[in-house]
Structures are given as C-alpha cells and as structure tokens.
Design an enzyme around this catalytic site. Structure first.
Site, mmCIF file in Angstrom:
data_model
loop_
_atom_site.group_PDB
_atom_site.id
_atom_site.type_symbol
_atom_site.label_atom_id
_atom_site.label_comp_id
_atom_site.label_asym_id
_atom_site.label_seq_id
_atom_site.Cartn_x
_atom_site.Cartn_y
_atom_site.Cartn_z
ATOM 1 C CG ASP A 1 -1.893 1.138 1.273
ATOM 2 O OD1 ASP A 1 -1.692 2.124 0.539
ATOM 3 O OD2 ASP A 1 -2.872 1.059 2.057
ATOM 4 C CG HIS A 2 3.071 4.112 -3.226
ATOM 5 N ND1 HIS A 2 3.962 4.819 -2.452
ATOM 6 C CD2 HIS A 2 3.663 4.008 -4.440
ATOM 7 C CE1 HIS A 2 5.026 5.124 -3.160
ATOM 8 N NE2 HIS A 2 4.871 4.632 -4.379
ATOM 9 N NE ARG A 3 -4.101 3.969 1.118
ATOM 10 C CZ ARG A 3 -5.296 3.494 1.463
ATOM 11 N NH1 ARG A 3 -6.357 4.302 1.430
ATOM 12 N NH2 ARG A 3 -5.457 2.231 1.820
#
Length: 430
Positions: free
Chosen positions: A402-404
């Site tokens: 998850d790039h967040r």
C-alpha cells in the site's frame, strides 16, 4: 414488560447473519451466560449467550433463517411475574412476506406490514422500542428518536405512541449529514444485464453466502481504493530445506514437523522488527506503526478464505508458530474462529506454492500495509558467487504494498530482510 432478545453484532463488520440453531425452547429458563443459540456470520459459527435472566417466552426467528439483520428481535424474554400474555407481538417466520402482530391477548389479531427496523437517534445510538410501538409510529409518521419511553430501560411501548400524532409529537434534532463518503463504484454489469447476455446458454445459478459477499465487497474496495505496487524477488531455499530436514529429525520425538510456511511466517515477523517503519497499517487520515509483529496467514476453506492472525509472531519459536498455525487453520476450516482471531495484524502471507503456482500478485487486505504472495520452490539454474552455473531451489515471491503506508525504498528494504532471513535460516533462531 417482556424484553426483546436482539440479533447481535458478533463482529465489527457484521450486518446480518443466519440463525443456525436454537439450543433453548419456549418455556426454558435461562441465566446470564447460558448459551441460547448458534449464529453463523460471514466468517464463523458462534454461540450466543444470554445476558439477562428469565424465561424464553417466544422464539421469533426459526432455525436456519438466513439474512437476519443485526438488532432484529429474535426472541422474547419474560421476567419474574410475566407470562406469554404480556408479549405484544405474535411472531411469524423470518421469510414470511407479512408478520402477524397482536396488541395483547385480549385484542384481536390483525395482519399488517412488518414492524419497521429499529431506529437510531441523531447521535447514531439505537432507539429501543417494541415492534408494536414501531409499527404504530410508522403508521402515524412519528419519529421514535424524539419520544421518551416509559418501559423498562427507557423502552418505547404502545402507550407512549398511541396518543400522539405527527403534529403534537416532539421534534427530534436533525441528524448530521454524512460528509466526504464516496458513492459506491460500479464493479461490473448488474445481474439482469449478465443474465441477458447468457440467456441462451446452459448455466446454474450459485447463491452467494455471507462469506462470498464479504470477500467480493472487501477485495473490490481494496483494489479500487488502495494504491497497490508490487516488488518481486527470487529466494534460494536450499539452505532452508537442509536446515528444516535437520530440525524435523530432532523434533520428530515430540511429534512436531515444521513446514516451509512456518519459516516464512517467522522470517516475515522478524523482518517487520528489522524494518519497523514497514510494520504499519492505514487508518484513514494517519498510519499506525505497530510494535509487535502480528502476521496474518491466508487459509483456504470451502467457499472462501480466512486470514487468522499469529500475534507477537516475532517472539515465538518455530515449533510454537507451527502448532498455533495448525490449530488456527483447522478451526478456520470448521468456521470456529472468534473474530479477534482473524482481525488485526499489519501484514499478511498468501502461499499458493503448495498448489504449484510459480508466482502471483495478492490483493492487500485493508488496513494491512502489505501482503506477501509466495510461489512454489522449483529447481532452476543459477549463477553462483564464483560465477559457476549451478542448480538451486528457487522460490518466487511478490510483495504487494500500500503506497500510502510504505514507499518503494522501504518496501524493498522489507522484502530484502525477508529474503535474507529465509536464505540464512539459522539466524532466525538467534
């Protein structure tokens, strides 16, 4: 006044369930803690215990009833001095299109529309009212959230609404509008459109159970809202396989047999400690950085999957992890896991290698920050450190991130730590 026993929310995400089996019957006396029935959620079959003492006056929802909404009355409990004549509802099966309600034993029975669902106040709390009071309020257009109940625990009863009209009822505070909640996104053509496409083909309709519906909703949400990216590595397993064989021989008298998956769980748990910034989950407007390594492992069951969580996995021995995983997997397949056993964690593992899959990309299970997709270990030619060509057992893994929560460099650091742990397995015992 008789007390309604309501369909409980057995997990934070439960909206409805199946009343699988009653373990009591009308006329039985129950005490707090007595098991009354078994309820199937989308994930498990769980026992539901009595909270109050009393006598089961009426069972309103029969065995096997599906799609029973949370907070629906499923039975009526009589307290001291009460009898079945005090019950203000004549039940009907859950699947019936209409319900029969009785004002009391002295009033004639009449057919009417089902009592409206239990309302909520402006602050989201539930308004407690008898089914008859809810129906009368609905007929008169009254807002139950504005009416003060005179029954036990503030419950709204028939007398509280019978003399009111919409014009003289108290006004309830307006509920705040939901803000910032996105409209649901379409996930493909609707049922009618699909049925039309295949109208001239032979097919069998398969009804979705609660688990399949939940899986579909959560994974659709995950792919639509979580910005996935993928990191891939090949891991050489020869040292691990030799070490595993040695350990299993020593553990054989204890009846312990370690699997490759046990080593993967341990390697991931330690990697989350070695790269602590990656041990994080997404929490809407912030991230939560966990201290323990709580590792979820996907377990395939009939009709779906569970992801039981091995908590504090970094602190447990390989044999302890192996025993715990076997127990969780067995109970998952029997749908006997409690919610706290499959909720939580920051990281997940999905292993399809034992099914012959070389590599794949797994979907992140929110709010997890990452999931490791594990493929099969296969013999491949490799170039050694000395430049010589050799044959090694190589396992392909893909880390979905998850790039967040985790950026590329941090994700690469985490995957490298997992690789190092698996290629030098003896260090995991240090």
């Amino acid at each position: 006044m008789p007390i309604e026993i309501l369909m409980p929310a057995l997990s934070p995400t439960m909206e409805e369930g199946t009343l699988a089996k009653w373990l009591v019957k009308e006329g039985d006396t129950v005490s707090s803690g007595d098991v009354m029935c078994e309820i199937e959620t989308d994930k498990a079959t769980m026992e539901f215990e009595a909270v109050d003492e009393g006598v089961i006056g009426k069972i309103l929802i029969s065995d096997g009833s599906e799609g029973v909404k949370v907070n629906t009355a499923i039975a009526v409990l009589l307290e001291d001095g009460e009898s079945a004549d005090d019950i203000d509802q004549s039940p009907a099966p859950a699947a019936a299109p209409k319900e029969v309600e009785a004002e009391a034993a002295t009033a004639p029975v009449e057919k009417s529309a089902p009592a409206p669902a239990a309302p909520a106040a402006a602050d989201g709390s539930r308004v407690f009212a008898s089914p008859l009071a809810r129906r009368i309020a609905a007929d008169k257009g009254l807002d139950l959230a504005s009416i003060k109940g005179s029954g036990p625990r503030g419950r709204i009863v028939k007398a509280d609404v019978e003399g009111l009209s919409k014009s003289n009822a108290p006004k309830a505070a307006a509920a705040p509008e939901a803000a910032g909640k996105p409209a649901p996104m379409a996930a493909g053509p609707d049922a009618d459109a699909v049925l039309k496409i295949y109208a001239d083909r032979e097919f069998e309709e398969v009804k979705l159970d609660g688990m399949r519906k939940t899986i579909a909703a959560r994974l659709t949400e995950a792919k639509q809202t979580v910005p996935h990216f993928y990191l891939r590595r090949d891991i050489q397993l020869d040292a691990l396989m030799a070490f595993r064989a040695q350990l299993n021989k020593q553990l054989e008298p204890r009846g312990v047999k370690l699997s490759v998956n046990d080593f993967i769980i341990k390697a991931c748990a330690l990697a989350l400690q070695q790269v602590p910034d990656a041990n994080s989950v997404w929490a809407g407007d912030r991230t939560l950085k966990l201290k323990p390594s709580d590792v979820a492992v996907a377990v395939a069951i009939e009709g779906g999957l569970f992801t039981p969580v091995l908590k504090d996995a970094e602190m447990k021995s390989l044999s302890a992890l192996s025993a715990e995983m076997k127990d969780l997997a067995t109970r998952a397949r029997d749908r006997k896991l409690a919610p706290h056993e499959y909720q939580g964690g920051s990281f997940a593992i999905s292993n399809l290698g034992m099914m012959g899959i070389d590599n794949f990309d797994a979907v992140i299970n929110p709010p997890h920050g990452a999931i490791l997709a594990v493929g099969a270990g296969v013999k491949k030619p490799v170039v050694g450190a000395d430049g010589e060509l050799a044959i090694a057992t190589v396992m392909s893994v893909t880390l979905s991130v998850d790039h967040r929560v985790i950026d590329g460099a941090l994700g690469a650091e985490l995957l490298n730590a997992i690789k190092d742990n698996l290629e030098a397995p003896m260090t995991m015992l240090a």
